[in-house]
Structure formats: C-alpha cells, structure tokens
Design an enzyme around this catalytic site. Structure first.
Site, PDB file in Angstrom:
ATOM      1  N   HIS A  65       0.868  -1.192   0.000  1.00  0.00           N
ATOM      2  CA  HIS A  65       0.000   0.000   0.000  1.00  0.00           C
ATOM      3  C   HIS A  65       0.895   1.229   0.000  1.00  0.00           C
ATOM      4  O   HIS A  65       1.656   1.441   0.955  1.00  0.00           O
ATOM      5  CB  HIS A  65      -0.902   0.018   1.240  1.00  0.00           C
ATOM      6  CG  HIS A  65      -1.883  -1.120   1.262  1.00  0.00           C
ATOM      7  ND1 HIS A  65      -3.098  -1.062   0.626  1.00  0.00           N
ATOM      8  CD2 HIS A  65      -1.812  -2.351   1.830  1.00  0.00           C
ATOM      9  CE1 HIS A  65      -3.754  -2.208   0.806  1.00  0.00           C
ATOM     10  NE2 HIS A  65      -2.988  -3.012   1.538  1.00  0.00           N
ATOM     11  N   ASP A 308       1.887  -6.928   2.609  1.00  0.00           N
ATOM     12  CA  ASP A 308       0.722  -6.120   3.014  1.00  0.00           C
ATOM     13  C   ASP A 308       1.202  -4.875   3.771  1.00  0.00           C
ATOM     14  O   ASP A 308       0.606  -4.472   4.782  1.00  0.00           O
ATOM     15  CB  ASP A 308      -0.278  -6.924   3.838  1.00  0.00           C
ATOM     16  CG  ASP A 308      -1.639  -6.218   3.925  1.00  0.00           C
ATOM     17  OD1 ASP A 308      -1.791  -5.133   3.319  1.00  0.00           O
ATOM     18  OD2 ASP A 308      -2.536  -6.744   4.604  1.00  0.00           O
ATOM     19  N   PRO A 326      -6.712  -0.632  10.449  1.00  0.00           N
ATOM     20  CA  PRO A 326      -5.889  -1.837  10.486  1.00  0.00           C
ATOM     21  C   PRO A 326      -4.693  -1.713   9.552  1.00  0.00           C
ATOM     22  O   PRO A 326      -4.773  -1.028   8.534  1.00  0.00           O
ATOM     23  CB  PRO A 326      -6.847  -2.922   9.980  1.00  0.00           C
ATOM     24  CG  PRO A 326      -7.781  -2.194   9.062  1.00  0.00           C
ATOM     25  CD  PRO A 326      -7.921  -0.803   9.628  1.00  0.00           C
TER      26      PRO A 326
HETATM   27  O1  DOR Z   1      -4.652  -4.391   7.568  1.00  0.00           O
HETATM   28  C1  DOR Z   1      -4.941  -4.031   6.448  1.00  0.00           C
HETATM   29  N1  DOR Z   1      -4.629  -2.784   6.020  1.00  0.00           N
HETATM   30  N2  DOR Z   1      -5.575  -4.877   5.625  1.00  0.00           N
HETATM   31  C2  DOR Z   1      -6.049  -4.483   4.434  1.00  0.00           C
HETATM   32  O2  DOR Z   1      -6.611  -5.303   3.739  1.00  0.00           O
HETATM   33  C3  DOR Z   1      -5.917  -3.075   4.005  1.00  0.00           C
HETATM   34  C4  DOR Z   1      -4.762  -2.443   4.652  1.00  0.00           C
HETATM   35  C5  DOR Z   1      -4.714  -0.936   4.502  1.00  0.00           C
HETATM   36  O3  DOR Z   1      -4.928  -0.455   3.382  1.00  0.00           O
HETATM   37  O4  DOR Z   1      -4.413  -0.261   5.477  1.00  0.00           O
END
Ligand code: DOR
Length: 435
Positions: A65, A308, A326
């Site tokens: 991300h 992730d 999260p």
């Molecule tokens: O913990 C997470 N954060 N899981 C996800 O699927 C999205 C991600 C986020 O974009 O922060």
C-alpha cells in the site's frame, strides 16, 4: 562504469543447493559476466562488497500500500518505494485502495509514473475489480489491462457479491489477467477488531472469525473451478484456508496464495496490551494458524511471502483499537522476519524462502521477464545482496517508510539487505538508499 558484486554466493531459481561462490559483473542494465570469485577485473568498476552474503534476484512484493494518491500523510510512492528497495525489493505491486482508487487508466498511469520518477524499484499498479472498490460495478478491465495492469483486486475489501465475482473471473480469464481476492465476508466481521477466539473473549473485544475468511476462500475456489480463471488469495491467515488451497491445487485449479510476515510470526495475544500497532486485517491469529501457514509455505501450497505493507500516520494509528485503521508496515523487515521464522527454525532453506520472495511472486504478477530471473549472463540486473547471518534490532525511528507502524519494534531479527540493484543501478549500497 561497470559494477562488480564481489565475494558473494549466488542463490537463484536455478540453484539446487546453498549456492555457488561467484562474482557478478553488471554493465548498463544487464548482467554481462558471472565469474569465479576474484576473476573479474576491478579497475574502473564500482565494487559492491558481498562477502558473507547471498546474491539473488530482487524480491517482488505482491502487496504494497503506497497511499498515493490521496493519503500522502502516511506514505508516498517515493517513500514507499525507498522502503521497498531497502528491503531488497526490485518490484512491487501497488494496492488499489488509494483516493481516488486505481480504477481508471489515469490513476494507474499516475502511480506508475510516480514510481518511475522515484526510481527506487519498479512500481506496478494493480487495478480495482469494482469501481471505487464499492463492490457494485466492474472496473474497466480491458482498458486497464491495455495499459499493462496484470493484477486486479479490491484489497481492503473482499468482493461480496458472488455474481459480480463470477463475472470478474470470466472477464479476467478472457483477458489473461489475475484476480486477487481479499477474503472477508463482511457481514461476519462487522465491528471486529481482532481474531475471534479466547484472547478476544478475555479482552471483551469484538471478534473477526476465521470462518469469514474461509467461506470466501471456499466460494472463490469453486468459482475458479467453474470459470477456469486464475485466482490469487491475498494474505491468508487461517489453518483451514491453507487446507482449502492445498486441495484446490491438488485438483489442478489455477490458484495461488500468499502469506504475510506478520501472520507467520505474531499471534492474537499481541493485542493483550490494546496497542493498535497490532491491529491488522485479517487479524493476527493463533499458534496453530501460524504453524499451518508455515507448513503451507514449506510445502508450496502458499506460493509467496507478501508484505501487506500498510502505513498509517501516527495520528491515525494511535487511536483506540476500535477506531484505529488496520495495517502495519513490512517492506523493510520482510526478509528478516522470513529468515528468522522459517530458516533459523530449520523449516525451510534460504533458497525456498527466496522462491517465495522473488521468483514465485514475479511469475504471479506477470513480471517474470524482468524480475525473479536467474543470476546469469544476459539477464536484467535486478538483484539483491543480503547477509543471512547479520543480527539487528528493529527500531521504528529508523524506517524509510513515512509511517512507523511496525509491529516488530524492539525485536531482534536475523538477515539484512546490504545492496539492491535496480536495472543495473545500485539503489541501496551498504544498507543505505542512494537517493
Ligand atoms: O490491515 C490491512 N490494512 N488490511 C487491508 O486489507 C488493508 C490495509 C490498509 O490499506 O491499510
């Protein structure tokens, strides 16, 4: 000027053992020679010291991300791709939950161009499955595929509607792209902050049950059987999910899967202190789940280790557990967590961990003409050099990512990236980014 990676041992997709000592000579963006240690002429060359190190193809992250456009307070493409290079990654797939989302050609091209400008690693935008990731209308797959998008996902959300998912797989199959699912039946996780289990009951927090992931894994395996489309399962976290994928592969279905460093190393008990740095989606699970994920990696059921990497600025993350978003950062610690958890424990060889970090994800992302290649003459010089026995302590104040939300702060890990070479250019030298 040539670059010589000197004194290391090569472990790549063609290696069968612990690797062979060799020096690697790079000219332009290619490997032009692989010679016996010490045999390369060093005059007029930049020398990258690889003594005690493994030389391999650069890592490929299927799950980063980058937050740009729209949430640059947490990360930018420049800071995120610098963190990636420091972690040994030469290519990353940028997740689509930006603002605006990556559901149009203009946003996808913007992300790729910003990656090119930063020049730290190859940034490959994913495309959304549905417009705005809202789960209602399919994104323009053909238009995005025409500009090079190979992975489509609504990550952050799972596609809830089975009809929409069926159609996505049918179009995906015809276009030769890969659909990547965030497996979460949203009705079962409303308000959840952590794994549903003993720890969550004790803390009195709303739980995210394993079944919410497993139902969608099961549904999508069956949709995959129906459509014949390629399907990738993102951040699997439960024992049963691993079993489902193992059976689907035994049935010959074109499915692949990834696990994150945090899901193979941290349990739900980390939430006992109510620290939101450990809040992640899917949540940290149990020791039995961790053992199953590791077995899945060791036997090839899980193809890739994906970070992730989910940066969140302090003012967002440091809220109460129910409100904090999260996610945790992971690019700069992925290799070390993998080596600590999988190789130090004797469960996997360095080579099989590299398969999960480099050539398997390169193939899944369709990047295997440039990344995850053998370290051999004529191949693109996208390489990582790391010391597998270096010991270090993670410090959230020393990360290149714009956000410090690492769950490994204060942990001792083994294995550290020394150099990263992108298209023949040393973008990390002696553990420091060159730009
Ligand atoms: O913990 C997470 N954060 N899981 C996800 O699927 C999205 C991600 C986020 O974009 O922060």
């Amino acid at each position: 000027m040539r670059t010589v990676i000197s004194g290391g041992r090569i472990v790549d997709s063609t290696t069968t053992d612990d690797g062979r000592p060799a020096d690697v000579v790079i000219d332009g963006d290619r490997i032009v020679d692989v010679v016996a240690p010490g045999a390369a002429p060093l005059d007029d060359s930049r020398v990258l010291d690889a003594r005690g190190c493994v030389v391999s193809s650069g890592f490929v992250d299927l799950h980063t991300h980058l937050r740009e456009p729209g949430r640059e307070e947490s990360e930018t493409i420049e800071t995120g791709s610098r963190a990636a290079a420091l972690g040994g990654f030469t290519a990353i797939v940028a997740m689509p939950n930006t603002d605006p989302a990556q559901d149009s050609r203009i946003v996808v091209e913007f992300v790729r161009e910003q990656g090119r400008r930063a020049g730290m690693c190859d940034v490959h935008p994913s495309g959304c499955i549905t417009i705005g990731r809202a789960g209602e209308v399919l994104a323009p797959f053909a238009e995005l595929a025409a500009v090079g998008v190979r992975i489509f996902t609504d990550d952050g959300n799972g596609v809830q509607d089975p009809l929409l998912m069926r159609r996505a797989l049918e179009y995906g199959r015809d276009l030769g792209i890969t659909l990547a699912q965030h497996c979460e039946v949203a009705r079962l996780t409303l308000g959840a902050v952590m794994h549903e289990g003993a720890c969550c009951s004790r803390l009195g927090l709303p739980g995210w049950p394993a079944i919410a992931e497993e139902l969608m894994v099961h549904r999508d395996i069956e949709l995959c059987r129906l459509t014949g489309a390629r399907m990738h399962f993102l951040h699997l976290s439960t024992e049963r999910s691993v079993d489902l994928v193992r059976t689907a592969k035994a049935d010959g279905l074109p499915v692949t899967a990834e696990a994150t460093p945090h899901h193979i190393s941290l349990t739900d008990e980390m939430l006992a202190g109510f620290d939101p740095v450990f809040k992640v989606n899917p949540p940290l699970r149990t020791p039995a789940d961790i053992a199953a994920l590791k077995r899945g990696l060791a036997d090839g059921t899980i193809d890739a280790i994906a970070t992730d990497h989910a940066p969140h600025a302090d003012h967002l993350k440091e809220q109460t557990l129910d409100v904090a978003p999260p996610g945790m950062i992971g690019l700069e610690t992925a290799l070390s967590v993998a080596l600590t958890e999988l190789v130090e424990s004797g469960l996997m060889s360095i080579r099989s961990v590299l398969a999960a970090l480099s050539w398997n994800p390169a193939r899944i992302a369709g990047l295997d003409s440039r990344h995850g290649r053998p370290v051999a003459v004529g191949e693109p010089a996208n390489l990582v050099v790391f010391d597998p026995s270096a010991r270090w302590t993670v410090d959230r104040r020393n990360v290149a990512s714009k956000s410090g939300n690492t769950p490994f702060h204060g942990r001792d890990l083994v294995g550290r990236v020394r150099h990263t070479v992108l298209n023949g250019v040393a973008v990390v030298v002696d553990g420091t980014a060159t730009k």
